[in-house]
Enzyme design. Structure first.
Site, PDB file in Angstrom:
ATOM      1  N   SER A 111     -76.479 -20.524 -18.426  1.00 45.67           N
ATOM      2  CA  SER A 111     -76.825 -20.348 -19.828  1.00 45.67           C
ATOM      3  C   SER A 111     -77.135 -18.883 -20.071  1.00 45.67           C
ATOM      4  CB  SER A 111     -78.060 -21.186 -20.171  1.00 45.67           C
ATOM      5  OG  SER A 111     -78.606 -20.837 -21.427  1.00 45.67           O
TER       6      SER A 111
ATOM      7  N   ASP B  59     -77.307 -40.640 -11.557  1.00 45.75           N
ATOM      8  CA  ASP B  59     -78.501 -39.802 -11.653  1.00 45.75           C
ATOM      9  C   ASP B  59     -78.267 -38.597 -10.751  1.00 45.75           C
ATOM     10  OD1 ASP B  59     -80.948 -38.538 -11.377  1.00 45.75           O
ATOM     11  OD2 ASP B  59     -82.096 -40.358 -10.999  1.00 45.75           O
TER      12      ASP B  59
ATOM     13  N   LYS C 254     -81.707 -21.876 -14.779  1.00 41.77           N
ATOM     14  CA  LYS C 254     -80.364 -21.378 -15.071  1.00 41.77           C
ATOM     15  C   LYS C 254     -80.092 -20.054 -14.355  1.00 41.77           C
ATOM     16  CE  LYS C 254     -78.963 -24.745 -17.666  1.00 41.77           C
ATOM     17  NZ  LYS C 254     -77.807 -25.584 -17.266  1.00 41.77           N
TER      18      LYS C 254
ATOM     19  N   TYR D  53     -86.676 -23.734 -17.886  1.00 48.94           N
ATOM     20  CA  TYR D  53     -85.235 -23.806 -18.137  1.00 48.94           C
ATOM     21  C   TYR D  53     -84.560 -22.487 -17.767  1.00 48.94           C
ATOM     22  CZ  TYR D  53     -80.888 -24.126 -20.886  1.00 48.94           C
ATOM     23  OH  TYR D  53     -79.584 -24.124 -21.293  1.00 48.94           O
TER      24      TYR D  53
END
Length: 261
Positions: free
Chosen positions: A145, A60, A162, A158
């Site tokens: 990303s 994890d 990133k 998100y």
């Protein structure tokens, strides 16, 4: 080619998708590949497919104690770490709810940040210590990303996570250089790579075609095309590359969304 011979490489979130493609590519270049993931069944299967080059560790990436255990196991069984790819991550909207700036809950925001960003912080932290101990230097590759370079209204958590990876990668690169550790840190910016994560965002054949039409190269990227860049950065061919960014997006960020005629 044996470009990664004698290198011990840890790839997080490597049970499937881009991570699994990297694991296969690294093993083909003669690396010892440690696959870590919370999905034990898929992770063990991916490791088994690499023959004697692949090993699986349940992990994890949000748990610092597990990072310490993973690094200790790698030191004990493989003689230390040479390459870390911080690949594990989520979009956060897999359940269907958008993460726009107005309606995203704080819990949802924190969940994305823990998995995408805290994991990269922890990975870099413990990889630096592990690589310092061997004295061999090393390479850290952080997966950002295209969304970390532009605004994305409906996956704002998100995108923010990133974007933070982008900056932290530069800080890590400069710190390691200042410490004269021989450890490099770079970041990758994939876009429109055909993986199970992307499948969840395609609602119809028409939606898929509209995406393809908007791409300068008129196709989705392949996970293997991301892995190819990671091999370069992991190898000794890239020993003067650190703090750098690599777009792997078929030209999406090169200009406007209008295709050249």
């Amino acid at each position: 080619m044996n470009r990664l011979s004698r290198k011990v490489c840890l790839i997080t979130g490597a049970a499937s998708g881009i991570g699994a493609a990297m694991a296969r590519a690294f093993a083909a270049e003669d690396a010892t590949v440690i696959i870590s993931d919370i999905n034990a069944a898929k992770g063990e299967a991916t490791a088994a497919s690499l023959g004697g080059k692949g090993f699986f560790l349940s992990h994890d990436v949000t748990d610092e104690a597990q990072w310490q255990s993973v690094m200790a196991a790698i030191a004990e069984h493989h003689g230390g770490l040479d390459v870390l790819v911080n690949n594990a991550g989520i979009i956060g909207t897999e359940g269907g709810a958008d993460h726009d700036p107005e309606h995203t809950s704080l819990d949802e925001w924190h969940r994305v940040m823990r998995i995408n960003l805290d994991s990269v912080f922890l990975g870099c932290k413990h990889a630096i210590t592990a690589m310092r101990a061997t004295g061999r230097g090393g390479s850290i590759i952080n997966m950002s990303s295209r969304s970390g370079l532009v605004g994305v209204p409906k996956t704002s958590a998100y995108a923010a996570s990133k974007a933070a990876i982008r900056n932290h990668s530069k800080s890590v690169a400069l710190y390691c250089a200042q410490e004269n550790l021989g450890i490099r840190c770079n970041s990758l910016y994939p876009a429109s790579i055909r993986t199970p994560m992307w499948e969840s965002m395609i609602d119809s054949r028409e939606d898929e075609q509209a995406m393809i039409d908007a791409m300068p190269l008129h196709r989705f990227g392949r996970p293997e095309e991301v892995a190819a860049v990671a091999i370069l950065l992991a190898s000794d061919e890239a020993t003067y590359i650190t703090g750098s960014e690599f777009n792997i997006d078929g030209g999406i960020l090169a200009g406007t969304s209008t295709s050249p005629k």
